[in-house]
Scaffold this motif. Structure first.
Motif, mmCIF file in Angstrom:
data_model
loop_
_atom_site.group_PDB
_atom_site.id
_atom_site.type_symbol
_atom_site.label_atom_id
_atom_site.label_comp_id
_atom_site.label_asym_id
_atom_site.label_seq_id
_atom_site.Cartn_x
_atom_site.Cartn_y
_atom_site.Cartn_z
ATOM 1 N N LEU A 232 -7.417 17.161 -7.436
ATOM 2 C CA LEU A 232 -6.986 15.389 -7.012
ATOM 3 C C LEU A 232 -6.617 14.573 -8.407
ATOM 4 N N GLU A 233 -6.890 15.005 -9.654
ATOM 5 C CA GLU A 233 -6.499 14.075 -10.497
ATOM 6 C C GLU A 233 -5.201 14.570 -10.779
ATOM 7 N N GLN A 234 -4.486 15.588 -10.998
ATOM 8 C CA GLN A 234 -3.198 15.783 -11.518
ATOM 9 C C GLN A 234 -2.405 15.083 -9.977
ATOM 10 N N ALA A 235 -3.315 15.340 -8.643
ATOM 11 C CA ALA A 235 -1.941 14.403 -7.292
ATOM 12 C C ALA A 235 -1.831 13.377 -8.343
ATOM 13 N N VAL A 236 -3.093 12.388 -8.489
ATOM 14 C CA VAL A 236 -2.750 11.107 -8.234
ATOM 15 C C VAL A 236 -1.952 10.942 -9.570
ATOM 16 N N ALA A 237 -1.593 11.696 -10.599
ATOM 17 C CA ALA A 237 -1.113 11.519 -12.178
ATOM 18 C C ALA A 237 0.875 11.266 -11.145
ATOM 19 N N VAL A 238 0.633 12.793 -10.713
ATOM 20 C CA VAL A 238 2.098 12.691 -10.199
ATOM 21 C C VAL A 238 2.510 12.060 -8.928
ATOM 22 N N GLY B 218 0.705 -1.395 0.081
ATOM 23 C CA GLY B 218 0.087 -0.078 0.037
ATOM 24 C C GLY B 218 0.751 0.851 -0.096
ATOM 25 N N PHE B 219 0.276 2.574 -0.887
ATOM 26 C CA PHE B 219 0.864 3.605 -0.709
ATOM 27 C C PHE B 219 -0.052 5.147 -0.517
ATOM 28 N N GLN B 220 0.682 5.849 0.834
ATOM 29 C CA GLN B 220 0.146 7.325 0.605
ATOM 30 C C GLN B 220 1.670 8.139 0.108
ATOM 31 N N VAL B 221 0.798 8.829 -1.007
ATOM 32 C CA VAL B 221 2.208 10.052 -1.406
ATOM 33 C C VAL B 221 1.979 11.172 -1.307
ATOM 34 N N PHE B 222 2.140 11.981 -0.791
ATOM 35 C CA PHE B 222 1.736 12.946 0.124
ATOM 36 C C PHE B 222 2.298 14.510 -1.258
ATOM 37 N N LEU B 223 1.510 15.094 -1.732
ATOM 38 C CA LEU B 223 1.634 15.765 -2.849
ATOM 39 C C LEU B 223 1.475 17.373 -3.212
ATOM 40 N N GLN B 224 1.611 18.198 -3.655
ATOM 41 C CA GLN B 224 0.941 19.216 -3.786
ATOM 42 C C GLN B 224 0.791 19.152 -4.971
ATOM 43 N N ALA B 225 -0.704 19.887 -5.410
ATOM 44 C CA ALA B 225 -1.070 19.247 -6.903
ATOM 45 C C ALA B 225 -2.676 20.462 -6.575
ATOM 46 N N GLU B 226 -3.002 20.932 -7.810
ATOM 47 C CA GLU B 226 -3.667 21.601 -7.678
ATOM 48 C C GLU B 226 -5.908 20.652 -7.808
#
Length: 102
Positions: free
Chosen positions: A41-47, A31-39
């Protein structure tokens, strides 16, 4: 539009170091949790997907995610949240499990 901190959660996947060594049924599921900045959720998943692929993970199935409020961060996740605020992607393998079939 200002970027927000998102966490995207996925599971499954095979690391490049395991490819060719065993069949998928013999490999643990991660399982993964990835924290990041995005505009959004769709962009966050792609990154997140791109980041984990660079780290050698393939075939991740994204399950859910959303914007992260500081109020829901506990001590264990605080470092990842702070790294995301600083603009760094922070990936955490938060669980591993699997069973070997006879």
């Amino acid at each position: 539009m200002a970027k927000e901190v998102y966490v995207v959660i996925g599971e499954g996947g095979v690391h490049q170091t395991l490819i060719g060594e065993a069949g998928p049924r013999d490999q643990p599921e991660y399982g993964f949790q990835v924290f990041l900045q995005a505009e959004d959720l769709e962009q966050a998943v792609a990154v997140a997907a791109e980041y984990l692929e660079q780290e050698g993970w393939q075939g991740i199935d994204w399950q859910k995610g959303g914007a992260v409020a500081e109020s829901i961060i506990d001590e264990e996740l605080e470092e990842a949240y702070e790294r995301a605020l600083a603009g760094d992607v922070a990936a955490i393998i938060y669980a591993s499990s699997g069973t070997e079939e006879d």
